[in-house]
Design a protein around this motif. Structure first.
Motif, PDB file in Angstrom:
ATOM      1  N   MET A  22       0.830  -1.207   0.000  1.00 16.81           N
ATOM      2  CA  MET A  22       0.000   0.000   0.000  1.00 16.81           C
ATOM      3  C   MET A  22       0.862   1.253   0.000  1.00 16.81           C
ATOM      4  O   MET A  22       1.912   1.292   0.621  1.00 16.81           O
ATOM      5  N   ASN A  71      -5.950   2.782  -2.043  1.00 14.15           N
ATOM      6  CA  ASN A  71      -5.196   1.684  -2.640  1.00 14.15           C
ATOM      7  C   ASN A  71      -6.046   0.604  -3.294  1.00 14.15           C
ATOM      8  O   ASN A  71      -5.664   0.069  -4.325  1.00 14.15           O
ATOM      9  N   LEU A  72      -7.179   0.251  -2.729  1.00 12.00           N
ATOM     10  CA  LEU A  72      -8.006  -0.823  -3.277  1.00 12.00           C
ATOM     11  C   LEU A  72      -8.953  -0.253  -4.326  1.00 12.00           C
ATOM     12  O   LEU A  72     -10.118   0.003  -4.064  1.00 12.00           O
ATOM     13  N   ARG A  73      -8.441  -0.060  -5.523  1.00  5.50           N
ATOM     14  CA  ARG A  73      -9.211   0.556  -6.600  1.00  5.50           C
ATOM     15  C   ARG A  73      -9.239  -0.311  -7.855  1.00  5.50           C
ATOM     16  O   ARG A  73      -9.385   0.201  -8.959  1.00  5.50           O
ATOM     17  N   ASP A  76      -7.465   0.589 -11.253  1.00  7.97           N
ATOM     18  CA  ASP A  76      -6.941   1.936 -11.028  1.00  7.97           C
ATOM     19  C   ASP A  76      -6.037   2.028  -9.797  1.00  7.97           C
ATOM     20  O   ASP A  76      -5.602   3.118  -9.432  1.00  7.97           O
ATOM     21  N   SER A  77      -5.757   0.914  -9.167  1.00  8.85           N
ATOM     22  CA  SER A  77      -4.920   0.913  -7.968  1.00  8.85           C
ATOM     23  C   SER A  77      -3.491   1.305  -8.316  1.00  8.85           C
ATOM     24  O   SER A  77      -2.989   0.965  -9.393  1.00  8.85           O
ATOM     25  N   TRP A  82      -3.263  -5.101  -5.975  1.00 13.51           N
ATOM     26  CA  TRP A  82      -4.683  -4.951  -5.665  1.00 13.51           C
ATOM     27  C   TRP A  82      -5.506  -5.052  -6.922  1.00 13.51           C
ATOM     28  O   TRP A  82      -6.673  -5.068  -6.934  1.00 13.51           O
TER      29      TRP A  82
END
Length: 82
Positions: A22, A71-73, A76-77, A82
């Motif tokens: 992260m 971070n959890l996208r 897109d992260s 992730w």
């Protein structure tokens, strides 16, 4: 006792593994409160389990949620983990 120690060691390593992937805000301390809050929140979010995170002010509750949100996208992260 030895079995419990192995479980705790494995859990702790997994928590650190998540945190290492992260991106954190500058000057953020990687302390136990942040580590545990991120791990619990992630487990609950990913499994759609409601959770109340309570604690004294300054124990990284809001920071943990902001870090997870940043971070959890999915695709897109900032980290492909992730």
């Amino acid at each position: 006792q030895g079995h419990t120690d192995k479980i705790m060691y494995t859990m702790r390593n997994e928590m650190w593994e998540y945190l290492e992937h992260m991106e954190l805000p500058p000057l953020t301390a990687k302390n136990d409160a942040l580590l545990e809050n991120i791990f619990v929140m992630m487990v609950c979010i990913l499994n759609k389990i409601p959770v109340f995170v309570i604690g004294k002010p300054g124990n990284s509750k809001s920071l943990a949620l902001r870090v997870i949100n940043a971070n959890l996208r999915g695709s897109d992260s900032p980290n492909e983990f992730w």
